[in-house]
Design a protein around this motif. Structure first.
Motif, PDB file in Angstrom:
ATOM      1  N   ILE A 275      52.278  17.915  -2.378  1.00  0.00           N
ATOM      2  CA  ILE A 275      52.842  17.379  -3.616  1.00  0.00           C
ATOM      3  C   ILE A 275      52.099  16.118  -4.033  1.00  0.00           C
ATOM      4  O   ILE A 275      51.820  15.919  -5.223  1.00  0.00           O
ATOM      5  CB  ILE A 275      54.351  17.116  -3.442  1.00  0.00           C
ATOM      6  CG1 ILE A 275      55.081  18.443  -3.292  1.00  0.00           C
ATOM      7  CG2 ILE A 275      54.910  16.322  -4.613  1.00  0.00           C
ATOM      8  CD1 ILE A 275      56.542  18.325  -2.942  1.00  0.00           C
ATOM      9  N   LYS A 276      51.749  15.270  -3.066  1.00  0.00           N
ATOM     10  CA  LYS A 276      50.986  14.059  -3.375  1.00  0.00           C
ATOM     11  C   LYS A 276      49.623  14.408  -3.967  1.00  0.00           C
ATOM     12  O   LYS A 276      49.194  13.814  -4.951  1.00  0.00           O
ATOM     13  CB  LYS A 276      50.808  13.219  -2.117  1.00  0.00           C
ATOM     14  CG  LYS A 276      50.007  11.969  -2.326  1.00  0.00           C
ATOM     15  CD  LYS A 276      49.762  11.254  -1.024  1.00  0.00           C
ATOM     16  CE  LYS A 276      48.784  10.118  -1.253  1.00  0.00           C
ATOM     17  NZ  LYS A 276      48.242   9.604  -0.021  1.00  0.00           N
TER      18      LYS A 276
ATOM     19  N   VAL B 278      46.098  15.064  -8.760  1.00  0.00           N
ATOM     20  CA  VAL B 278      45.293  15.950  -9.617  1.00  0.00           C
ATOM     21  C   VAL B 278      45.768  15.869 -11.058  1.00  0.00           C
ATOM     22  O   VAL B 278      44.966  15.816 -11.986  1.00  0.00           O
ATOM     23  CB  VAL B 278      45.356  17.414  -9.091  1.00  0.00           C
ATOM     24  CG1 VAL B 278      44.821  18.382 -10.109  1.00  0.00           C
ATOM     25  CG2 VAL B 278      44.590  17.533  -7.785  1.00  0.00           C
ATOM     26  N   ILE B 279      47.068  15.812 -11.260  1.00  0.00           N
ATOM     27  CA  ILE B 279      47.607  15.806 -12.620  1.00  0.00           C
ATOM     28  C   ILE B 279      47.448  14.446 -13.301  1.00  0.00           C
ATOM     29  O   ILE B 279      47.057  14.361 -14.457  1.00  0.00           O
ATOM     30  CB  ILE B 279      49.096  16.223 -12.604  1.00  0.00           C
ATOM     31  CG1 ILE B 279      49.199  17.694 -12.198  1.00  0.00           C
ATOM     32  CG2 ILE B 279      49.755  15.993 -13.949  1.00  0.00           C
ATOM     33  CD1 ILE B 279      50.610  18.154 -11.911  1.00  0.00           C
ATOM     34  N   PHE B 280      47.728  13.356 -12.585  1.00  0.00           N
ATOM     35  CA  PHE B 280      47.766  12.044 -13.220  1.00  0.00           C
ATOM     36  C   PHE B 280      46.462  11.263 -13.173  1.00  0.00           C
ATOM     37  O   PHE B 280      46.241  10.391 -13.992  1.00  0.00           O
ATOM     38  CB  PHE B 280      48.891  11.197 -12.620  1.00  0.00           C
ATOM     39  CG  PHE B 280      50.256  11.727 -12.930  1.00  0.00           C
ATOM     40  CD1 PHE B 280      50.717  11.761 -14.234  1.00  0.00           C
ATOM     41  CD2 PHE B 280      51.066  12.212 -11.922  1.00  0.00           C
ATOM     42  CE1 PHE B 280      51.964  12.260 -14.521  1.00  0.00           C
ATOM     43  CE2 PHE B 280      52.318  12.714 -12.204  1.00  0.00           C
ATOM     44  CZ  PHE B 280      52.767  12.742 -13.510  1.00  0.00           C
TER      45      PHE B 280
ATOM     46  N   GLU C 233      42.613  16.520  -1.968  1.00  0.00           N
ATOM     47  CA  GLU C 233      42.508  16.391  -3.424  1.00  0.00           C
ATOM     48  C   GLU C 233      41.146  16.871  -3.916  1.00  0.00           C
ATOM     49  O   GLU C 233      41.043  17.584  -4.917  1.00  0.00           O
ATOM     50  CB  GLU C 233      42.730  14.938  -3.817  1.00  0.00           C
ATOM     51  CG  GLU C 233      42.716  14.683  -5.297  1.00  0.00           C
ATOM     52  CD  GLU C 233      42.927  13.216  -5.626  1.00  0.00           C
ATOM     53  OE1 GLU C 233      42.637  12.860  -6.772  1.00  0.00           O
ATOM     54  OE2 GLU C 233      43.358  12.446  -4.752  1.00  0.00           O
ATOM     55  N   PHE C 234      40.082  16.506  -3.195  1.00  0.00           N
ATOM     56  CA  PHE C 234      38.745  16.931  -3.597  1.00  0.00           C
ATOM     57  C   PHE C 234      38.587  18.445  -3.490  1.00  0.00           C
ATOM     58  O   PHE C 234      37.956  19.069  -4.344  1.00  0.00           O
ATOM     59  CB  PHE C 234      37.675  16.230  -2.758  1.00  0.00           C
ATOM     60  CG  PHE C 234      36.288  16.607  -3.156  1.00  0.00           C
ATOM     61  CD1 PHE C 234      35.736  16.116  -4.327  1.00  0.00           C
ATOM     62  CD2 PHE C 234      35.539  17.476  -2.387  1.00  0.00           C
ATOM     63  CE1 PHE C 234      34.463  16.478  -4.720  1.00  0.00           C
ATOM     64  CE2 PHE C 234      34.270  17.841  -2.766  1.00  0.00           C
ATOM     65  CZ  PHE C 234      33.730  17.336  -3.930  1.00  0.00           C
TER      66      PHE C 234
END
Length: 116
Positions: A5-6, A11-13, A26-27
């Motif tokens: 979720i983090k 990714v979204i923000f 994330e990458f």
């Protein structure tokens, strides 16, 4: 589950932020999205025919490439910050074979320890 979720929240923000740090997860999400969008653009490119309505696919290809370019470059710059490499090495993304190897390297490299 909290880590996923983090990563999705980042990714979204923070998709267009070149500052800060991006972890491995994330990458990898950004790399997967950019790769899938690249394959979609290649598939649309096969269907371009300038004599009929499929010329609109050219517009979609340009849109997909622009949509994926900035977020992926921002994630790469943040990942380089995270592993302690100067963000100017982002130029390696633009060299065809070396860019792919660079992407793989960034996916597996560990975070550098901060010494304060």
């Amino acid at each position: 589950m909290k880590k996923i979720i983090k990563h999705l929240k980042n990714v979204i923000f923070f998709y267009s932020s070149f500052s800060g740090k991006a972890g491995r997860g994330e990458f990898i999400i950004y790399s997967a999205i950019a790769t899938l969008l690249g394959f979609l653009a290649l598939n649309l490119h096969k269907n371009i025919n300038l004599n009929n309505e499929k010329v609109l696919n050219f517009f979609y290809i340009c849109f997909i490439i622009l949509f994926a370019f900035i977020p992926y470059q921002a994630a790469t710059a943040r990942r380089l910050n995270d592993i302690g490499i100067k963000p100017s090495w982002i130029i390696l993304n633009f060299i065809p074979i070396i860019g792919t190897l660079f992407k793989i390297y960034l996916c597996f490299e560990n975070r550098k320890k901060q010494t304060n």
